[in-house]
Motif scaffolding. Structure first.
Motif, PDB file in Angstrom:
ATOM      1  N   SER A 116       5.990 -10.030 -78.098  1.00 27.55           N
ATOM      2  CA  SER A 116       3.949 -10.634 -77.634  1.00 27.55           C
ATOM      3  C   SER A 116       3.091  -9.960 -78.595  1.00 27.55           C
ATOM      4  CB  SER A 116       4.412 -10.339 -75.844  1.00 27.55           C
ATOM      5  OG  SER A 116       3.051 -10.447 -75.705  1.00 27.55           O
ATOM      6  N   VAL A 157      -0.380 -10.379 -78.639  1.00 23.90           N
ATOM      7  CA  VAL A 157      -2.066 -10.809 -77.335  1.00 23.90           C
ATOM      8  C   VAL A 157      -3.100 -11.379 -78.467  1.00 23.90           C
ATOM      9  CG1 VAL A 157      -3.217  -9.982 -76.045  1.00 23.90           C
ATOM     10  CG2 VAL A 157      -0.789  -9.250 -76.306  1.00 23.90           C
ATOM     11  N   GLN A 165      -1.006 -14.630 -74.155  1.00 21.45           N
ATOM     12  CA  GLN A 165       0.143 -13.617 -75.425  1.00 21.45           C
ATOM     13  C   GLN A 165       1.133 -14.764 -75.656  1.00 21.45           C
ATOM     14  OE1 GLN A 165       2.133 -10.855 -73.062  1.00 21.45           O
ATOM     15  NE2 GLN A 165       2.618 -12.566 -71.014  1.00 21.45           N
ATOM     16  N   GLU A 182       4.483 -18.875 -73.921  1.00 20.25           N
ATOM     17  CA  GLU A 182       2.654 -17.920 -73.692  1.00 20.25           C
ATOM     18  C   GLU A 182       2.604 -18.034 -72.535  1.00 20.25           C
ATOM     19  OE1 GLU A 182      -0.174 -21.305 -75.051  1.00 20.25           O
ATOM     20  OE2 GLU A 182       0.891 -20.647 -76.344  1.00 20.25           O
ATOM     21  N   ARG A 226      -3.993 -14.544 -71.525  1.00 15.79           N
ATOM     22  CA  ARG A 226      -4.132 -13.364 -71.439  1.00 15.79           C
ATOM     23  C   ARG A 226      -4.369 -12.776 -70.009  1.00 15.79           C
ATOM     24  NH1 ARG A 226      -7.038 -10.160 -76.219  1.00 15.79           N
ATOM     25  NH2 ARG A 226      -7.480  -8.343 -75.408  1.00 15.79           N
ATOM     26  N   SER A 279      -1.744 -10.775 -68.262  1.00 15.17           N
ATOM     27  CA  SER A 279      -0.605 -10.470 -69.783  1.00 15.17           C
ATOM     28  C   SER A 279       0.071  -9.061 -68.882  1.00 15.17           C
ATOM     29  CB  SER A 279      -0.983 -10.769 -70.696  1.00 15.17           C
ATOM     30  OG  SER A 279      -0.069 -10.247 -71.450  1.00 15.17           O
ATOM     31  N   CYS A 332       1.556  -7.284 -70.997  1.00 17.40           N
ATOM     32  CA  CYS A 332       1.421  -7.011 -72.263  1.00 17.40           C
ATOM     33  C   CYS A 332      -0.254  -6.476 -73.004  1.00 17.40           C
ATOM     34  CB  CYS A 332       1.929  -7.849 -73.318  1.00 17.40           C
ATOM     35  SG  CYS A 332       3.737  -8.249 -73.338  1.00 17.40           S
ATOM     36  N   ALA A 333      -1.202  -7.292 -72.293  1.00 18.43           N
ATOM     37  CA  ALA A 333      -2.381  -6.963 -72.494  1.00 18.43           C
ATOM     38  C   ALA A 333      -2.813  -5.339 -72.172  1.00 18.43           C
ATOM     39  CB  ALA A 333      -3.905  -8.313 -72.077  1.00 18.43           C
ATOM     40  N   GLY A 363       0.529  -6.625 -80.322  1.00 21.19           N
ATOM     41  CA  GLY A 363       1.603  -7.199 -79.789  1.00 21.19           C
ATOM     42  C   GLY A 363       2.211  -5.615 -78.776  1.00 21.19           C
TER      43      GLY A 363
END
Length: 169
Positions: free
Chosen positions: A50, A52, A57, A69, A72, A75, A77-78, A127
């Motif tokens: 991923s 960001v 993302q 996607e 964000r 997410s 991952c953020a 990411g």
């Protein structure tokens, strides 16, 4: 739901991400191989690389999901790019940051998440390499180490991708 904070080096991070010249590029077997391996070894239904971006993302590779996607703001991952270590959420429904997140309460119904930041030069996190499941889980120390080791491999591949695109322009 708690949105992730913006990293203190956000402008530098976004510039580095853009310089990779990888956003919105076609799938690449070297990245697909990594997500396949991660799913198989960790027995996870989903693994992703991923990246960001400013408002989203984007998945360079995702195994076990049709997502390309997500925003964000929702997410996982953020949150991960804010850390220097692996972020593990054993049960998202029990975590106040994620319990009412649309990715938890609606499809894909994430319950377990583990992600490690993709570290580039100057400690810039562009990411993550992550896995998730629709049921609560735990990870062994060996599994965490495997995820972390593979994240270094992905970061090195991203650096090589950037160099390749720089020299072929």
């Amino acid at each position: 739901m708690q949105e992730a904070a913006i990293p203190s080096n956000e402008q530098q991070r976004l510039a580095h991400l853009q310089n990779l010249n990888i956003l919105d590029t076609p799938s690449d077997e070297k990245f697909e191989r990594i997500t396949r391996l991660l799913c198989r070894v960790l027995d996870m239904p989903v693994a992703a690389i991923s990246l960001v971006d400013e408002n989203r993302q984007w998945f360079k590779s995702i195994r076990g999901s049709d997502l390309t996607e997500t925003p964000r703001g929702i997410s996982f991952c953020a949150h991960t790019i804010l850390e220097d270590r692996t972020l593990i959420i054993p049960d998202a429904l029990s975590d106040p940051r994620f319990a009412d997140n649309p990715l938890v309460i609606d499809p894909p119904h994430i319950r377990f998440y583990a992600g490690h930041p993709l570290k580039m030069l100057d400690n810039i996190h562009v990411g993550t390499l992550c896995v998730y499941d629709t049921k609560p889980r735990e990870m062994s120390d060996d599994d965490i180490q495997f995820l972390e080791d593979l994240s270094v491999t992905v970061a090195n591949e991203l650096k090589a991708y950037m160099l390749k695109s720089f020299f072929t322009v």
